[in-house]
Design an enzyme around this catalytic site. Structure first.
Site, mmCIF file in Angstrom:
data_model
loop_
_atom_site.group_PDB
_atom_site.id
_atom_site.type_symbol
_atom_site.label_atom_id
_atom_site.label_comp_id
_atom_site.label_asym_id
_atom_site.label_seq_id
_atom_site.Cartn_x
_atom_site.Cartn_y
_atom_site.Cartn_z
ATOM 1 N N GLU A 87 0.776 -1.142 0.106
ATOM 2 C CA GLU A 87 0.088 -0.084 0.013
ATOM 3 C C GLU A 87 0.993 1.171 0.062
ATOM 4 O O GLU A 87 1.065 1.885 1.009
ATOM 5 C CB GLU A 87 -0.995 -0.103 1.297
ATOM 6 C CG GLU A 87 -1.805 1.059 1.221
ATOM 7 C CD GLU A 87 -2.701 1.052 2.564
ATOM 8 O OE1 GLU A 87 -2.478 0.341 3.471
ATOM 9 O OE2 GLU A 87 -3.755 1.778 2.602
ATOM 10 N N HIS A 136 -4.860 -4.313 -0.642
ATOM 11 C CA HIS A 136 -4.276 -3.125 -1.636
ATOM 12 C C HIS A 136 -3.542 -3.473 -2.597
ATOM 13 O O HIS A 136 -3.881 -3.599 -3.647
ATOM 14 C CB HIS A 136 -3.772 -1.958 -0.700
ATOM 15 C CG HIS A 136 -4.637 -1.513 0.284
ATOM 16 N ND1 HIS A 136 -5.614 -0.802 -0.067
ATOM 17 C CD2 HIS A 136 -4.782 -1.573 1.737
ATOM 18 C CE1 HIS A 136 -6.427 -0.220 0.953
ATOM 19 N NE2 HIS A 136 -5.692 -0.734 2.159
#
Lengths: 500, 500
Positions: free
Chosen positions: B342, B367
């Site tokens: 992320e 993510h």
């Protein structure tokens, strides 16, 4: 005792599991890195030392950014990043590197903004406004052209102390707060096109044009770029008594300037021209382009590299709207270097220009910003080694990407795609030659671990993917290798105390 | 005559060349589209009609954006885009679509902001500031806790008419000008973490916690999402007489609420819990997590889906810093659902979390924003079908991407990767359930031509990549198919006059 044995056992198992993890991890990262652009290059011992210096500088800046994201130049707009880049040790080293060729630049926006601005101090330059838009033209007197209310620009300067700042704002996209001024891509494209109209009369004055093009080559030379392929619309030149020249004469000027420059700077290897006129809805204009191209092929067979069409892709017709003319060009044996996919409108006419460019056999693609959204284009680009001309700062200024770390070329670099780094229209955003774009690519788009091998590969790519015939290409590469060797020695001498 | 024949000949050749071009182009685009996520789905005749309605709405909005880029919601920050999305016909239709499961959301940020805000009107809620930061706690009296100068929040409201706007600013990232307020990713992460501290005492009050979690399920249910897998740090609950509960009791509350909700809304299929505490430098805290996990596995074997570690990746240690504890968790037979990548800091510790997550056998990745920069991770993710949990609005609010059209998931969608769309922490940015993120993915990340098949595949993926055992998964999918059929019939009835 049993519990001790058990603990030791658990620890041993844990350690062996961990050892496996770290071994696997090293292998994984190495395997992945082996796919990266430049990873096949083996550096010599000397090059390794240069790399140590480069990476010391890179890590310093990168780690500083990682800790204080606000300080990281590539995540900021170039208008804010430029002064930061100028102070960067990485940038200073990149300037020295023999970067090969610039393969994507446009005729009247090749030079530094400051040089262009200085031309406005020439005598006989007049200015006026048409529909609020500034025009400039060299004239013998204000009465020579009745279409506008011309005043000597140097007089306007004296009359209005703020005239210079107005003038600068009309010939450059620069603004303190770009995100406030340019709300979306069409805003900045409109400003972009207005600037072209404004500077046209300044740049196409034959004496300016000659000096301007000479200076464009000089700035590349000073930036250690030794060859240029540039796109041009062939604007008509004029002189002070009002004579208008032909497109062919514009190319003749290019040829003369290139020859003159090569004589004065023999290390410079020349330039080739991609005829890239503006997409036009008028069919006969499009056919006129084909006629001009025929003339060029006859008169400048060596200078002419190929054909392309320009203009904002989103708002103009796609490449396939001009299929008939394109087929005629193809029949002449002229290569294509199409702009395509300079957009983030996925699945639109501009986006599908990528497909058209591929189907029409383009030799390279200008921008191809959208390419990673097209798996089949990606596949073919790699298979056929169709180079993608990545122009990072242009993409940012034209609002395709905000933070360079989100530029899709990161994926292309990670996967070893044939890309080259270029500069597009540096005049319009206070750029100068290639090093700013190399900085953005090296620091912002590529990863922290990308090193001198990437830079070397990008330089090599710019030669390998040039339009030159194989034998000339070989000479170019050989000369570049000589430059590279000198560069390595110079760096080791200059930065001796930086070697870790 | 000869010239006429020649003309006809040229025309014929040109036409045949052109015909080839268009045939090739159609084939190329179809071939490419066949790699897209959802392309293997064949729509029924009824579904095709629903698709026509959906695509009519989509084209309207998309084409409007293409002509007037300023009007296009997905290229704007969610704080500006939200009111535009609420007016969108596409959004209204997406709300009705059975979207399957939400697989990535965090314990105390699942509910709509408005619902959370309303809880601040409850009796016995006190507020104070510690080091300038707002804290809230339910107390019997201000004297019950001496660590802070507590005042009844409803009294503060009366004393200060601007208190409510202050309060809202302390429990939500919303601001009129996000780019001005949050200069970089660390700024917004700091604000993000501060909000968690501020709302902790509000949310962990047992009666609020129960209602809050119930409402979280209700909002998903109303958004046609029928199953949830959520991550939690297991904050300790408390009640008015100051009793503090244990982590296990927090999970017991989850279980009770889920059972109650399922009884009241039998179409809802339940929820599972991923224990995802905060990465902590204190080694013993990390071992405590392992102990808690052991307890959870014994007490809630069905509710517990797996393990993860949370916190801003860039500023915390990488996953591999906790290898020893992770190995212990793995030895218990507990699955991993790691957050990883992320970040847009390429080749850093946070970026290489992707590699660690893969090597540690993660079942999904939270993510994986950086994944397209990692060719080997990309390869393995596809081969092993490790789903990527894409949370578009979260990525935008946390400043990874500005314009959704630059989200790397576009490449994942184009290449048919196993992705699911989720919502992360909607409480913090005025989100609500899944439809806003689906809108961003469908309109902003995917291309113009991506249609109902993509939506259907995303819904199916959310079930296929859930942590449920195969038999329960099959039931879930079968029930979802029933919902889908009803949805199709309902849309055809409701939008009958929209069918082109």
């Amino acid at each position: 005792m049993l519990s001790l044995i058990k603990s030791v056992l658990v620890l041993t198992v844990a350690l062996s599991v961990c050892a496996d993890f770290w071994t696997d991890r090293d292998k994984f990262i190495k395997d992945e890195e082996s796919q990266m652009l430049g990873s096949s290059i083996n550096l010599t011992d000397k090059e390794k030392k240069v790399n140590q210096i480069l990476m010391k500088f890179k890590y310093n800046e990168f780690d500083d950014g990682f800790l204080n994201p606000g300080s990281f130049a590539p995540s900021q707009h170039f208008f804010q990043a430029r002064p930061l880049i100028q102070k960067s040790d990485v940038y200073k080293l990149l300037q020295k590197i023999p970067k090969g060729a610039a393969l994507h630049g446009h005729d009247i926006a090749l030079v530094s903004s400051e040089y262009l601005y200085k031309q406005t101090y020439r005598n006989s330059l007049y200015a006026c406004r048409i529909n609020g838009q500034l025009r400039m033209r060299f004239l013998q007197s204000s009465q020579q052209d009745k279409q506008c209310n011309w005043t000597l620009l140097n007089v306007l300067r004296i009359l209005d102390p703020s005239y210079d700042s107005y003038l600068r704002s009309q010939i450059n996209l620069y603004t303190e707060n770009p995100k406030q001024k340019y709300k979306n891509i069409n805003d900045v494209w409109n400003a972009f096109q207005n600037i072209f109209f404004t500077i046209m009369g300044l740049v196409t004055y034959k004496p300016v044009f000659e000096d301007y093009f000479y200076q464009s080559l000089k700035e590349l030379y000073d930036d250690n770029v030794m060859y240029l392929e540039f796109r041009g619309t062939l604007p008509l030149l004029y002189d002070l008594n009002g004579t208008e020249y032909t497109p062919i004469q514009t190319v003749a000027v290019y040829k003369e300037v290139i020859e003159k420059f090569k004589t004065e700077y023999p290390r410079f290897k020349g330039a080739r021209f991609i005829y890239a006129p503006l997409k036009d809805d008028n069919n006969s204009t499009m056919y006129k382009y084909v006629e001009i191209l025929k003339d060029l092929k006859v008169n400048f067979p060596d200078l002419l590299a190929g054909f392309d069409l320009v203009g904002q892709e989103d708002t103009r017709k796609p490449i396939n709207a001009y299929l008939d003319q394109i087929k005629q060009v193809s029949a002449m044996g002229i290569d294509f270097f199409f702009h395509a996919g300079e957009t983030n409108w996925y699945d639109t006419s501009s986006d599908f220009n990528l497909v058209d460019a591929i189907l029409l056999g383009t030799k390279r693609i200008g921008h191809a910003y959208a390419v990673t959204k097209h798996p089949l284009v990606v596949e073919i680009v790699k298979e056929r080694q169709i180079a993608i001309e990545v122009c990072p700062i242009s993409n940012q200024v034209l609002l395709l990407v905000s933070d360079m770390r989100n530029h899709p070329a990161a994926t292309l670099i990670a996967n070893g795609f044939p890309i080259v780094i270029s500069y597009d229209d540096p005049t319009l955003w206070n750029g100068k030659a290639l090093s700013y774009d190399f900085y953005m690519a090296f620091m912002g788009i590529a990863g922290k671990e990308a090193d001198l091998r990437l830079i070397k590969q990008l330089a090599l790519n710019s030669l390998l993917f040039s339009s030159l015939p194989a034998d000339q290409k070989q000479v170019l590469i050989s000369d570049w290798e000589t430059d590279w060797t000198s560069f390595v020695d110079n760096v080791l001498a200059t930065y001796a105390n930086e070697i870790p």
